[in-house]
Design a protein around this motif. Structure first.
Motif, PDB file in Angstrom:
ATOM      1  N   LEU A   9      11.112   9.859 -31.378  1.00  0.00           N
ATOM      2  CA  LEU A   9       9.941   9.903 -30.212  1.00  0.00           C
ATOM      3  C   LEU A   9       8.346  10.304 -30.127  1.00  0.00           C
ATOM      4  O   LEU A   9       7.631   9.449 -30.328  1.00  0.00           O
ATOM      5  CB  LEU A   9      10.126  10.656 -29.308  1.00  0.00           C
ATOM      6  CG  LEU A   9      10.037  10.406 -27.723  1.00  0.00           C
ATOM      7  CD1 LEU A   9       9.736   8.364 -27.337  1.00  0.00           C
ATOM      8  CD2 LEU A   9      10.586  10.436 -26.723  1.00  0.00           C
ATOM      9  N   ASP A  10       8.205  11.308 -31.078  1.00  0.00           N
ATOM     10  CA  ASP A  10       7.047  11.886 -31.588  1.00  0.00           C
ATOM     11  C   ASP A  10       6.545  11.515 -32.688  1.00  0.00           C
ATOM     12  O   ASP A  10       5.358  10.982 -32.580  1.00  0.00           O
ATOM     13  CB  ASP A  10       6.920  13.507 -32.277  1.00  0.00           C
ATOM     14  CG  ASP A  10       7.858  14.424 -31.202  1.00  0.00           C
ATOM     15  OD1 ASP A  10       7.113  14.386 -30.093  1.00  0.00           O
ATOM     16  OD2 ASP A  10       8.276  15.451 -31.499  1.00  0.00           O
ATOM     17  N   PHE A  41       6.520   4.997 -23.074  1.00  0.00           N
ATOM     18  CA  PHE A  41       8.182   4.933 -23.392  1.00  0.00           C
ATOM     19  C   PHE A  41       9.150   5.016 -22.052  1.00  0.00           C
ATOM     20  O   PHE A  41       9.029   6.544 -22.203  1.00  0.00           O
ATOM     21  CB  PHE A  41       9.042   4.528 -25.394  1.00  0.00           C
ATOM     22  CG  PHE A  41       7.623   4.188 -26.256  1.00  0.00           C
ATOM     23  CD1 PHE A  41       8.449   2.574 -26.592  1.00  0.00           C
ATOM     24  CD2 PHE A  41       6.848   4.878 -26.942  1.00  0.00           C
ATOM     25  CE1 PHE A  41       7.541   2.622 -27.303  1.00  0.00           C
ATOM     26  CE2 PHE A  41       6.729   4.187 -27.856  1.00  0.00           C
ATOM     27  CZ  PHE A  41       6.469   3.140 -28.565  1.00  0.00           C
ATOM     28  N   THR A  42       9.986   4.640 -21.866  1.00  0.00           N
ATOM     29  CA  THR A  42      10.929   5.826 -21.017  1.00  0.00           C
ATOM     30  C   THR A  42      12.189   5.545 -22.064  1.00  0.00           C
ATOM     31  O   THR A  42      12.840   4.339 -22.938  1.00  0.00           O
ATOM     32  CB  THR A  42      11.360   3.806 -19.799  1.00  0.00           C
ATOM     33  OG1 THR A  42      11.784   2.960 -20.150  1.00  0.00           O
ATOM     34  CG2 THR A  42       9.802   3.819 -18.582  1.00  0.00           C
ATOM     35  N   ALA A  43      13.366   5.831 -21.337  1.00  0.00           N
ATOM     36  CA  ALA A  43      14.779   6.162 -21.917  1.00  0.00           C
ATOM     37  C   ALA A  43      15.647   4.773 -21.853  1.00  0.00           C
ATOM     38  O   ALA A  43      16.364   4.340 -22.559  1.00  0.00           O
ATOM     39  CB  ALA A  43      15.230   7.249 -20.582  1.00  0.00           C
ATOM     40  N   GLN A  44      14.987   3.970 -20.765  1.00  0.00           N
ATOM     41  CA  GLN A  44      15.737   2.889 -20.612  1.00  0.00           C
ATOM     42  C   GLN A  44      15.976   1.867 -21.512  1.00  0.00           C
ATOM     43  O   GLN A  44      16.643   1.573 -22.428  1.00  0.00           O
ATOM     44  CB  GLN A  44      15.631   2.191 -19.485  1.00  0.00           C
ATOM     45  CG  GLN A  44      16.378   1.031 -18.835  1.00  0.00           C
ATOM     46  CD  GLN A  44      17.331   0.646 -19.172  1.00  0.00           C
ATOM     47  OE1 GLN A  44      17.509   2.196 -18.256  1.00  0.00           O
ATOM     48  NE2 GLN A  44      18.765   0.040 -19.079  1.00  0.00           N
ATOM     49  N   ARG A  82       6.698  -3.216 -28.290  1.00  0.00           N
ATOM     50  CA  ARG A  82       8.485  -3.826 -27.232  1.00  0.00           C
ATOM     51  C   ARG A  82       9.978  -2.882 -27.907  1.00  0.00           C
ATOM     52  O   ARG A  82      10.011  -3.804 -29.283  1.00  0.00           O
ATOM     53  CB  ARG A  82       8.440  -4.462 -27.157  1.00  0.00           C
ATOM     54  CG  ARG A  82      10.065  -5.286 -26.274  1.00  0.00           C
ATOM     55  CD  ARG A  82       9.761  -6.894 -25.662  1.00  0.00           C
ATOM     56  NE  ARG A  82       9.199  -7.809 -27.142  1.00  0.00           N
ATOM     57  CZ  ARG A  82      10.303  -8.180 -27.605  1.00  0.00           C
ATOM     58  NH1 ARG A  82      11.811  -8.546 -27.383  1.00  0.00           N
ATOM     59  NH2 ARG A  82       9.921  -9.353 -28.195  1.00  0.00           N
ATOM     60  N   VAL A  83      10.838  -1.790 -28.226  1.00  0.00           N
ATOM     61  CA  VAL A  83      11.643  -2.168 -28.714  1.00  0.00           C
ATOM     62  C   VAL A  83      12.445  -3.059 -28.341  1.00  0.00           C
ATOM     63  O   VAL A  83      12.854  -3.230 -27.181  1.00  0.00           O
ATOM     64  CB  VAL A  83      12.098  -0.614 -27.824  1.00  0.00           C
ATOM     65  CG1 VAL A  83      14.246  -0.238 -28.385  1.00  0.00           C
ATOM     66  CG2 VAL A  83      11.544   0.377 -27.624  1.00  0.00           C
ATOM     67  N   VAL A 125      14.330   3.201 -34.835  1.00  0.00           N
ATOM     68  CA  VAL A 125      14.396   2.125 -33.533  1.00  0.00           C
ATOM     69  C   VAL A 125      13.239   0.986 -34.351  1.00  0.00           C
ATOM     70  O   VAL A 125      12.809   1.218 -35.131  1.00  0.00           O
ATOM     71  CB  VAL A 125      13.578   2.997 -33.044  1.00  0.00           C
ATOM     72  CG1 VAL A 125      11.758   2.881 -33.618  1.00  0.00           C
ATOM     73  CG2 VAL A 125      12.449   1.486 -31.193  1.00  0.00           C
ATOM     74  N   ASP A 126      13.542   0.086 -33.538  1.00  0.00           N
ATOM     75  CA  ASP A 126      13.443  -1.333 -34.189  1.00  0.00           C
ATOM     76  C   ASP A 126      12.443  -2.375 -33.409  1.00  0.00           C
ATOM     77  O   ASP A 126      12.993  -2.046 -31.638  1.00  0.00           O
ATOM     78  CB  ASP A 126      14.852  -2.789 -34.128  1.00  0.00           C
ATOM     79  CG  ASP A 126      15.355  -2.663 -35.225  1.00  0.00           C
ATOM     80  OD1 ASP A 126      15.127  -1.400 -36.300  1.00  0.00           O
ATOM     81  OD2 ASP A 126      16.968  -3.038 -35.256  1.00  0.00           O
ATOM     82  N   ILE A 127      10.997  -2.600 -33.677  1.00  0.00           N
ATOM     83  CA  ILE A 127      10.219  -2.939 -32.859  1.00  0.00           C
ATOM     84  C   ILE A 127       9.911  -4.388 -32.741  1.00  0.00           C
ATOM     85  O   ILE A 127       9.472  -4.818 -34.059  1.00  0.00           O
ATOM     86  CB  ILE A 127       8.894  -2.243 -32.925  1.00  0.00           C
ATOM     87  CG1 ILE A 127       9.216  -0.566 -32.853  1.00  0.00           C
ATOM     88  CG2 ILE A 127       7.551  -2.512 -32.027  1.00  0.00           C
ATOM     89  CD1 ILE A 127       9.447  -0.089 -30.814  1.00  0.00           C
ATOM     90  N   ALA A 128       9.285  -5.176 -31.395  1.00  0.00           N
ATOM     91  CA  ALA A 128       9.406  -6.514 -32.294  1.00  0.00           C
ATOM     92  C   ALA A 128       8.492  -6.630 -32.816  1.00  0.00           C
ATOM     93  O   ALA A 128       7.005  -5.789 -32.203  1.00  0.00           O
ATOM     94  CB  ALA A 128       9.569  -7.084 -30.977  1.00  0.00           C
TER      95      ALA A 128
END
Length: 122
Positions: free
Chosen positions: A30-31, A5-8, A45-46, A73-76
């Motif tokens: 994140l972990d 994952f990226t910060a963006q 996908r976030v 976080v929500d993930i598709a």
């Protein structure tokens, strides 16, 4: 930011230059998300992570949402098979999971009830 994952991907999506959302998710989120990604074995996908208060309200978020503190976080997730596989992995790493029609919410907020799962709307 991490292996997958990226910060963006986690940034608030309000689009305002004066956005007051946090800039980073918590290390715990994140972990745990990396554990889910490794167990799931496919790209994720976030769709929503960090939110400012205004974007949280527009997104239908509740006051005190984990999205405001970088703990969610929500993930598709659009197919039944992907939902099953992501949930199986998710329950290994997260203690708060919401199930929507097209996404899964993974949360790890310490100030929220643990070991819960819920459904979003119709």
């Amino acid at each position: 930011m991490s292996g997958h994952f990226t910060a963006q991907e986690f940034r608030c999506r309000c689009g305002r230059s004066a956005c007051e959302a946090r800039r980073d998710v918590t290390p715990a989120l994140l972990d745990r998300l990396e554990i889910v990604r490794d167990l799931y074995g496919k790209p994720m996908r976030v769709t929503s992570a960090l939110r400012c208060p205004a974007w949280n309200t527009l997104s239908g978020g509740v006051p005190g949402s984990e999205h405001l503190t970088g703990e969610a976080v929500d993930i598709a997730c659009e197919t039944a098979q992907d939902r099953y596989e992501m949930l199986t992995a998710g329950f290994r790493a997260f203690h708060r999971i919401g199930v929507g029609r097209t996404f899964l919410h993974f949360g790890c907020g310490e100030g929220h009830p643990p070991r819960v799962a819920w459904l979003y709307g119709p």
